[in-house]
Design a protein around this motif. Structure first.
Motif, PDB file in Angstrom:
ATOM      1  N   UNK A  21       0.861  -1.187   0.000  1.00 50.85           N
ATOM      2  CA  UNK A  21       0.000   0.000   0.000  1.00 50.85           C
ATOM      3  C   UNK A  21       0.897   1.236   0.000  1.00 50.85           C
ATOM      4  N   UNK A  22       0.566   2.215  -0.826  1.00 51.17           N
ATOM      5  CA  UNK A  22       1.394   3.415  -0.990  1.00 51.17           C
ATOM      6  C   UNK A  22       0.622   4.639  -0.515  1.00 51.17           C
ATOM      7  N   UNK A  23       1.249   5.415   0.359  1.00 47.92           N
ATOM      8  CA  UNK A  23       0.622   6.635   0.851  1.00 47.92           C
ATOM      9  C   UNK A  23       1.659   7.757   0.860  1.00 47.92           C
ATOM     10  N   UNK A  24       1.215   8.963   0.556  1.00 43.37           N
ATOM     11  CA  UNK A  24       2.093  10.133   0.666  1.00 43.37           C
ATOM     12  C   UNK A  24       1.637  10.962   1.858  1.00 43.37           C
ATOM     13  N   UNK A  25       2.532  11.130   2.829  1.00 44.83           N
ATOM     14  CA  UNK A  25       2.256  11.946   4.013  1.00 44.83           C
ATOM     15  C   UNK A  25       2.721  13.368   3.739  1.00 44.83           C
ATOM     16  N   UNK A  26       1.810  14.311   3.822  1.00 42.45           N
ATOM     17  CA  UNK A  26       2.110  15.694   3.450  1.00 42.45           C
ATOM     18  C   UNK A  26       2.441  16.547   4.674  1.00 42.45           C
ATOM     19  N   UNK A  27       2.679  17.833   4.433  1.00 40.61           N
ATOM     20  CA  UNK A  27       3.225  18.758   5.438  1.00 40.61           C
ATOM     21  C   UNK A  27       2.415  18.779   6.736  1.00 40.61           C
TER      22      UNK A  27
ATOM     23  N   UNK B 201       7.414  13.518  -5.038  1.00 39.29           N
ATOM     24  CA  UNK B 201       7.024  12.168  -4.620  1.00 39.29           C
ATOM     25  C   UNK B 201       5.811  11.685  -5.402  1.00 39.29           C
ATOM     26  N   UNK B 202       4.829  12.556  -5.568  1.00 40.43           N
ATOM     27  CA  UNK B 202       3.638  12.187  -6.335  1.00 40.43           C
ATOM     28  C   UNK B 202       4.010  11.855  -7.779  1.00 40.43           C
ATOM     29  N   UNK B 203       4.889  12.658  -8.370  1.00 37.58           N
ATOM     30  CA  UNK B 203       5.307  12.416  -9.753  1.00 37.58           C
ATOM     31  C   UNK B 203       6.028  11.081  -9.887  1.00 37.58           C
ATOM     32  N   UNK B 204       6.856  10.733  -8.886  1.00 33.60           N
ATOM     33  CA  UNK B 204       7.612   9.478  -8.944  1.00 33.60           C
ATOM     34  C   UNK B 204       6.673   8.271  -8.915  1.00 33.60           C
ATOM     35  N   UNK B 205       5.655   8.313  -8.051  1.00 38.31           N
ATOM     36  CA  UNK B 205       4.697   7.204  -7.997  1.00 38.31           C
ATOM     37  C   UNK B 205       3.849   7.162  -9.261  1.00 38.31           C
ATOM     38  N   UNK B 206       3.448   8.332  -9.749  1.00 41.86           N
ATOM     39  CA  UNK B 206       2.651   8.385 -10.977  1.00 41.86           C
ATOM     40  C   UNK B 206       3.439   7.836 -12.166  1.00 41.86           C
ATOM     41  N   UNK B 207       4.737   8.140 -12.200  1.00 39.89           N
ATOM     42  CA  UNK B 207       5.574   7.659 -13.306  1.00 39.89           C
ATOM     43  C   UNK B 207       5.668   6.138 -13.316  1.00 39.89           C
ATOM     44  N   UNK B 208       5.531   5.518 -12.140  1.00 37.44           N
ATOM     45  CA  UNK B 208       5.555   4.056 -12.032  1.00 37.44           C
ATOM     46  C   UNK B 208       4.173   3.439 -12.244  1.00 37.44           C
TER      47      UNK B 208
ATOM     48  N   UNK C 172      -1.921   5.650  -5.284  1.00 43.08           N
ATOM     49  CA  UNK C 172      -1.550   6.026  -3.921  1.00 43.08           C
ATOM     50  C   UNK C 172      -2.636   6.893  -3.315  1.00 43.08           C
ATOM     51  N   UNK C 173      -2.600   7.010  -2.002  1.00 46.01           N
ATOM     52  CA  UNK C 173      -3.530   7.887  -1.301  1.00 46.01           C
ATOM     53  C   UNK C 173      -2.752   8.882  -0.460  1.00 46.01           C
ATOM     54  N   UNK C 174      -3.408   9.952  -0.087  1.00 52.06           N
ATOM     55  CA  UNK C 174      -2.744  11.023   0.658  1.00 52.06           C
ATOM     56  C   UNK C 174      -3.080  10.924   2.147  1.00 52.06           C
ATOM     57  N   UNK C 175      -2.062  11.176   2.980  1.00 51.96           N
ATOM     58  CA  UNK C 175      -2.252  11.295   4.428  1.00 51.96           C
ATOM     59  C   UNK C 175      -1.940  12.738   4.808  1.00 51.96           C
TER      60      UNK C 175
ATOM     61  N   UNK D 228      10.105  17.222   5.986  1.00 56.51           N
ATOM     62  CA  UNK D 228       9.754  16.914   4.610  1.00 56.51           C
ATOM     63  C   UNK D 228       8.656  15.874   4.488  1.00 56.51           C
ATOM     64  N   UNK D 229       7.991  15.816   3.318  1.00 53.55           N
ATOM     65  CA  UNK D 229       6.951  14.816   3.073  1.00 53.55           C
ATOM     66  C   UNK D 229       7.585  13.447   2.847  1.00 53.55           C
ATOM     67  N   UNK D 230       6.757  12.412   2.869  1.00 53.59           N
ATOM     68  CA  UNK D 230       7.303  11.075   2.691  1.00 53.59           C
ATOM     69  C   UNK D 230       6.290  10.147   2.022  1.00 53.59           C
ATOM     70  N   UNK D 231       6.837   9.173   1.305  1.00 57.48           N
ATOM     71  CA  UNK D 231       6.028   8.043   0.859  1.00 57.48           C
ATOM     72  C   UNK D 231       6.144   6.982   1.943  1.00 57.48           C
ATOM     73  N   UNK D 232       5.010   6.455   2.379  1.00 55.00           N
ATOM     74  CA  UNK D 232       4.996   5.339   3.323  1.00 55.00           C
ATOM     75  C   UNK D 232       4.626   4.073   2.559  1.00 55.00           C
ATOM     76  N   UNK D 233       5.461   3.059   2.698  1.00 55.10           N
ATOM     77  CA  UNK D 233       5.225   1.776   2.042  1.00 55.10           C
ATOM     78  C   UNK D 233       4.758   0.780   3.106  1.00 55.10           C
ATOM     79  N   UNK D 234       3.534   0.289   2.968  1.00 55.49           N
ATOM     80  CA  UNK D 234       2.968  -0.631   3.959  1.00 55.49           C
ATOM     81  C   UNK D 234       2.728  -1.999   3.333  1.00 55.49           C
ATOM     82  N   UNK D 235       3.043  -3.036   4.094  1.00 54.61           N
ATOM     83  CA  UNK D 235       2.891  -4.408   3.634  1.00 54.61           C
ATOM     84  C   UNK D 235       1.610  -5.019   4.179  1.00 54.61           C
ATOM     85  N   UNK D 236       1.003  -5.903   3.400  1.00 51.43           N
ATOM     86  CA  UNK D 236      -0.082  -6.728   3.907  1.00 51.43           C
ATOM     87  C   UNK D 236       0.461  -8.132   4.140  1.00 51.43           C
TER      88      UNK D 236
END
Length: 634
Positions: free
Chosen positions: A416-422, A440-447, A451-454, A462-470
């Motif tokens: 699961x991909x999430x971008x945590x903002x300011x 960060x949004x552009x990098x995920x979109x390019x792939x 993703x969802x926003x937090x 700084x903002x971050x992408x959080x990578x979560x495993x199931x």
């Protein structure tokens, strides 16, 4: 004349204001019966909320995205009503929705028992059958305070006193029970059918240990019986897979009071740790990282300069020596900047990727410690990439590829991909944050990654992408991160020389894949139920003889396997082979190598997997080849 646009694009026109309930009734009795609440222009509301203007309408049912949230929210009220019916002197306090369920805190002179939970459950079912309408109404703050004081609900009145005086409050009434709540709720109590009260725990009023200890009742609620059954099954499986129990049974690690939150690794657990470390070291080397090591104790002024002291000072261990104050590092990033700062850097050298298996310590509250999942001492698979702004997209993309590769090798496919903002408290300019979040949004979109926003969940720098495993039980574990930092390099005087010969401040990318070794190993143990894949298993094979006649041959086989670098145990005990196999199955040895007279005469071995699968009789050379190939394939 409001125009209502439904989810399928259908438009309905009305001469006067209308409710979602009326629209559902017009569409058909099936939808009306299933309706729980509504989304009006994206806002979750009750079915009876008037719609006066043009609006987009989505009827929320149990199968909708917000359906379970509404059910669980209403179920908390149902439980509170049942408690008040059975125990009139008990006071209700706070009852929110949580993951997979709900809870409510009660002030009670006597603790609730298991028998009480059964009585409350029966009363909840009774109230549900009464089909009580759930009605919303409003009061001013002072009216609500007076109302709940008259009800004897002093805790509820105290909560309301903290609300601004001019605010109009919403309350919900079902039968004789009324509670303060924003809603929305189900239209009547008959919608609340599938639930289970789970346990009772203690909780301080408003989370303050100086306040009264309350009784917290936890419950779970679902849209149908199958979902509840599946959830309870997952809980049973989670209990069986508890890494603390398996860690003890497999002799992997322990904790003790003399070092709270610090892991004592045993040889079996340390072998898993080292296997992961060597694997990660190889992956980092192949991807252009330079491994470094930095001090565990650093003068406090560095943490003040980086901003960590201001944000995390209460979580840092500190020590004084020779009139200087030091901190045990809670993270590695300021130290990595110090390594980068040694020597002048050219733009031609960027990106520079510095990695460390960094030992960190944080003063976590003792009540929050939980086995390997929440500790005070841990090691991060930490790295920082110093690059130009133009290199961010490529570096983030490279990291995502590496992360996918690593997670797949550990058996995790669902991410699961999430971008945590300011966040509200942060450093740096708004323009820097705009650029960092967009990168960060552009990098995920390019792939092509969804993703969802937090909102507001980013780090202070700084903002971050959080990578979560199931995992195999559908539990979500946040592990990896990728953070874009325009601030810390400048605060710590990091520079490089650009094409024009001018000094510039590099961008710093903070990244981790596992998060911490300790927590990740805990996740792995529970995901695999202790049955680690061959490359990670602390005991990759155990060689067992059937009688004393094969002892010498068994020793020879074990020696050949050890010479190939495998982690092998030898069991020559005078016990029946079935007993030996059962014991080594419980200890989670990966391969069971059995030798009898026939195997000895033919220079072969009989091989079984840890789950009882018969892999057949083979030569020792074939066994070695199979093990090497299995490990290479991860």
């Amino acid at each position: 004349m409001p125009v209502i646009t439904l989810a399928d694009g259908t438009e309905k026109k009305y001469d006067q204001q209308v409710t979602a309930e009326q629209v559902a009734a017009e569409i058909g009795p099936g939808l009306l019966n299933a309706a729980l609440a509504a989304e009006v222009n994206g806002e979750l509301v009750d079915l009876t909320t008037p719609i006066k203007d043009d609006a987009e309408l989505n009827i929320v049912t149990a199968k909708s995205e917000h359906g379970l949230e509404v059910i669980r929210h209403s179920m908390a009220h149902l439980m509170a009503q049942a408690v008040k019916r059975l125990f009139p002197k008990v006071q209700v306090t706070i009852g929110p929705v949580i993951e997979n369920g709900f809870y409510y805190d009660f002030s009670s002179e006597e603790p609730f028992t298991e028998d009480d939970l059964k009585k409350i459950t029966e009363e909840m079912r009774k109230i549900a059958k009464e089909k009580l309408p759930v009605e919303r109404f409003e009061m001013t703050r002072d009216e609500a305070v007076e109302f709940f004081n008259k009800q004897g609900e002093v805790y509820k009145a105290e909560i309301i006193r903290d609300i601004p005086q001019d605010e109009i409050l919403s309350l919900y009434r079902q039968g004789e029970f009324t509670d303060l709540c924003r809603g929305p709720h189900v239209p009547n109590t008959s919608k609340l059918k599938v639930f289970k009260l789970m346990k009772v725990a203690g909780a301080y009023w408003r989370g303050d240990s100086n306040n009264e200890m309350l009784q917290r009742i936890y419950g779970t609620a679902w849209s149908d019986k199958k979902d509840l059954k599946d959830y309870l099954h997952r809980l049973e499986e989670a209990e069986k897979r508890d890494h603390r129990k398996l860690g003890k049974r497999m002799d992997l690690f322990h904790f003790q009071e003399e070092a709270p939150g610090m892991v004592f690794w045993h040889d079996q657990g340390w072998s898993i740790y080292q296997a992961i470390k060597q694997y990660m070291r190889q992956k980092l080397g192949m991807n252009g990282y330079r491994e470094i090591n930095t001090p565990s104790i650093v003068e406090y002024t560095l943490w003040e300069k980086s901003g960590h002291a201001d944000k995390f000072g209460d979580d840092m261990f500190s020590v004084e020596s020779e009139h200087r104050m030091y901190a045990v590092k809670p993270m590695n990033c300021p130290c990595h900047v110090q390594v980068y700062n040694q020597g002048l850097k050219s733009y031609r050298e960027l990106p520079i990727r510095l990695a460390e298996f960094g030992s960190c310590h944080r003063n976590e509250p003792s009540g929050a410690l939980h086995g390997l999942m929440r500790v005070r001492g841990f090691v991060q698979d930490d790295a920082h990439i110093f690059c130009t702004e133009a290199q961010i997209a490529e570096e983030v993309g490279r990291f995502i590829d590496l992360l996918h590769d690593v997670y797949a090798d550990f058996g995790f496919k669902d991410i699961i991909y999430r971008i945590s903002t300011r966040p509200e408290k942060r450093v740096g300019s708004e323009e820097d944050w705009d650029r960092a979040e967009k990168s960060l949004a552009d990098a995920l979109d390019a792939k092509g990654i969804a993703w969802e926003e937090l909102p507001g969940e980013g780090a202070f720098y700084g903002p971050k992408i959080e990578f979560s495993l199931k995992d195999c039980l559908e539990r979500v574990w946040q592990c990896g991160t990728m953070q874009v930092d325009f601030s810390m390099p400048g605060r710590l005087e990091a520079t490089y020389i650009d094409e024009a010969g001018e000094k510039q401040v590099p961008v710093m990318l903070h990244r981790a894949i596992l998060g911490s070794f300790e927590r990740f190993i805990g996740i792995l143990i529970e995901h695999h139920a202790g049955n680690m894949p061959l490359w990670l298993a602390p005991t990759q094979a155990v060689v067992m003889n059937i009688t004393d006649q094969q002892s010498e041959y068994a020793e020879k086989v074990a020696g050949l396997l050890k010479n190939q670098g495998f982690r092998v145990n030898l069991d020559l005990r005078n016990e029946k082979i079935g007993y030996k196999i059962r014991q080594h199955t419980l200890s989670k040895a990966n391969l069971h190598i059995v030798v009898g007279n026939q195997e000895m005469e033919n220079n072969q071995v009989s091989v079984r997997s840890h789950d009882g699968q018969d892999l057949g009789v083979m030569s020792v050379d074939d066994l070695i080849g199979m093990m090497h190939q299995t490990i290479a394939d991860k």
